[in-house]
Design a protein around this motif. Structure first.
Motif, mmCIF file in Angstrom:
data_model
loop_
_atom_site.group_PDB
_atom_site.id
_atom_site.type_symbol
_atom_site.label_atom_id
_atom_site.label_comp_id
_atom_site.label_asym_id
_atom_site.label_seq_id
_atom_site.Cartn_x
_atom_site.Cartn_y
_atom_site.Cartn_z
ATOM 1 N N LYS A 23 1.021 -1.174 -0.163
ATOM 2 C CA LYS A 23 -0.191 0.256 -0.558
ATOM 3 C C LYS A 23 1.335 1.212 0.351
ATOM 4 C CE LYS A 23 -4.299 -1.594 2.093
ATOM 5 N NZ LYS A 23 -4.451 -2.302 4.323
ATOM 6 N N PRO A 24 0.689 2.516 -0.542
ATOM 7 C CA PRO A 24 1.291 3.644 -0.397
ATOM 8 C C PRO A 24 1.829 4.062 1.024
ATOM 9 C CG PRO A 24 -0.663 3.736 -2.093
ATOM 10 C CD PRO A 24 -0.811 2.222 -1.670
ATOM 11 N N ALA A 25 1.044 3.812 1.678
ATOM 12 C CA ALA A 25 1.177 4.454 2.991
ATOM 13 C C ALA A 25 2.228 3.575 3.504
ATOM 14 C CB ALA A 25 -0.458 4.125 4.273
ATOM 15 N N THR A 26 2.794 2.163 3.532
ATOM 16 C CA THR A 26 3.401 1.202 4.013
ATOM 17 C C THR A 26 5.048 2.079 3.283
ATOM 18 O OG1 THR A 26 1.836 -0.329 4.178
ATOM 19 C CG2 THR A 26 4.467 -1.282 4.394
ATOM 20 N N VAL A 27 4.507 2.194 1.949
ATOM 21 C CA VAL A 27 5.397 2.847 1.132
ATOM 22 C C VAL A 27 6.124 3.826 1.492
ATOM 23 C CG1 VAL A 27 6.682 2.920 -1.222
ATOM 24 C CG2 VAL A 27 5.335 1.716 -0.843
ATOM 25 N N PRO A 51 3.439 12.959 -5.365
ATOM 26 C CA PRO A 51 2.395 12.436 -6.541
ATOM 27 C C PRO A 51 1.021 11.764 -6.311
ATOM 28 C CG PRO A 51 4.351 12.091 -6.519
ATOM 29 C CD PRO A 51 5.009 12.226 -5.350
ATOM 30 N N GLN A 52 -0.027 12.786 -6.669
ATOM 31 C CA GLN A 52 -1.148 11.537 -6.480
ATOM 32 C C GLN A 52 -1.154 10.318 -7.144
ATOM 33 O OE1 GLN A 52 -3.698 12.609 -4.993
ATOM 34 N NE2 GLN A 52 -4.718 11.246 -5.271
ATOM 35 N N GLU A 53 -0.221 10.027 -8.502
ATOM 36 C CA GLU A 53 -0.288 8.852 -8.656
ATOM 37 C C GLU A 53 0.170 7.864 -8.197
ATOM 38 O OE1 GLU A 53 2.278 6.752 -12.012
ATOM 39 O OE2 GLU A 53 1.727 8.801 -12.869
ATOM 40 N N PHE A 54 1.355 8.416 -7.185
ATOM 41 C CA PHE A 54 1.529 7.511 -6.299
ATOM 42 C C PHE A 54 0.806 6.670 -4.928
ATOM 43 C CE2 PHE A 54 3.796 6.788 -2.000
ATOM 44 C CZ PHE A 54 4.710 6.195 -1.966
ATOM 45 N N GLN A 55 0.438 8.051 -4.263
ATOM 46 C CA GLN A 55 -0.299 7.923 -3.415
ATOM 47 C C GLN A 55 -1.650 7.087 -4.285
ATOM 48 O OE1 GLN A 55 -2.482 11.340 -1.577
ATOM 49 N NE2 GLN A 55 -0.603 12.449 -2.733
ATOM 50 N N ASP A 56 -2.098 6.606 -5.172
ATOM 51 C CA ASP A 56 -3.354 6.505 -5.895
ATOM 52 C C ASP A 56 -3.017 4.854 -6.143
ATOM 53 O OD1 ASP A 56 -5.116 8.021 -5.221
ATOM 54 O OD2 ASP A 56 -4.964 8.998 -7.163
ATOM 55 N N SER A 57 -1.628 4.041 -6.101
ATOM 56 C CA SER A 57 -1.226 2.786 -6.611
ATOM 57 C C SER A 57 -0.877 1.888 -5.495
ATOM 58 C CB SER A 57 -0.947 3.086 -7.608
ATOM 59 O OG SER A 57 0.744 3.977 -7.551
ATOM 60 N N MET A 58 -1.035 0.752 -6.245
ATOM 61 C CA MET A 58 0.289 -0.367 -5.060
ATOM 62 C C MET A 58 1.746 -0.249 -6.096
ATOM 63 S SD MET A 58 -2.505 -1.368 -3.088
ATOM 64 C CE MET A 58 -1.385 -2.925 -2.217
ATOM 65 N N ILE A 59 2.408 -0.823 -4.844
ATOM 66 C CA ILE A 59 3.597 -0.307 -4.931
ATOM 67 C C ILE A 59 4.250 -2.017 -4.735
ATOM 68 C CG2 ILE A 59 6.166 0.099 -4.645
ATOM 69 C CD1 ILE A 59 3.556 2.409 -4.168
ATOM 70 N N SER A 60 4.628 -2.760 -6.346
ATOM 71 C CA SER A 60 5.342 -3.764 -5.918
ATOM 72 C C SER A 60 7.319 -3.851 -5.530
ATOM 73 C CB SER A 60 6.086 -4.495 -7.020
ATOM 74 O OG SER A 60 6.691 -3.859 -7.830
ATOM 75 N N ARG A 61 7.740 -4.359 -4.666
ATOM 76 C CA ARG A 61 8.715 -4.842 -3.470
ATOM 77 C C ARG A 61 9.925 -4.241 -5.400
ATOM 78 N NH1 ARG A 61 7.672 -6.629 1.537
ATOM 79 N NH2 ARG A 61 6.510 -7.568 1.781
#
Length: 129
Positions: free
Chosen positions: A2-6, A18-28
């Motif tokens: 989740k963006p908050a975790t990252v 950036p909003q794009e970062f806030q709205d997307s899941m991030i892989s390891r």
């Protein structure tokens, strides 16, 4: 992730990303890439803020509780942090002293625990004897 975790792992204030970062899941893999080769927005955010309270506390040499006790509950920019350090208000001096005392006590307790473990290890019979 989740963006908050990252954001927490990157030590950045999520709402400033950036909003794009806030709205997307991030892989390891993407996370590892962000750490290895931070994009310009991440470099700027780390350098200028706004910073989460954990980073504000670290940069001021106080605890998060110390910030809260003194009414600092919002994220601060690097310039705001530097202004506080430069002005050196009385509360900052007091909270830094409290933080040093807490750290010294934690180190004392850890040293005592290490001594105790060493004594106990010497008392135990060795299987090699």
């Amino acid at each position: 992730m989740k963006p908050a975790t990252v954001a927490k792992k990157l030590e950045i204030y999520l709402p400033a990303a950036p909003q794009e970062f806030q709205d997307s899941m991030i892989s390891r893999e993407e996370f590892a890439e962000l750490q290895a080769n931070p994009p310009q927005w991440l470099q700027d955010l780390r350098r200028n803020g706004p910073h989460p309270r954990s980073i504000v506390a670290k940069r001021l040499g106080v605890s998060i509780s110390g910030l809260t006790r003194n009414g600092l509950t919002d994220p601060l920019t690097t310039d705001e942090i530097n202004d506080i350090r430069r002005d050196e208000p009385k509360w900052l001096v007091i909270e830094q002293q409290v933080a040093r005392e807490v750290k010294a006590e934690e180190e004392r307790i850890a040293a005592e625990a290490a001594k105790k473990r060493a004594r106990e290890a010497r008392r135990r019979p060795s299987k090699d004897r």
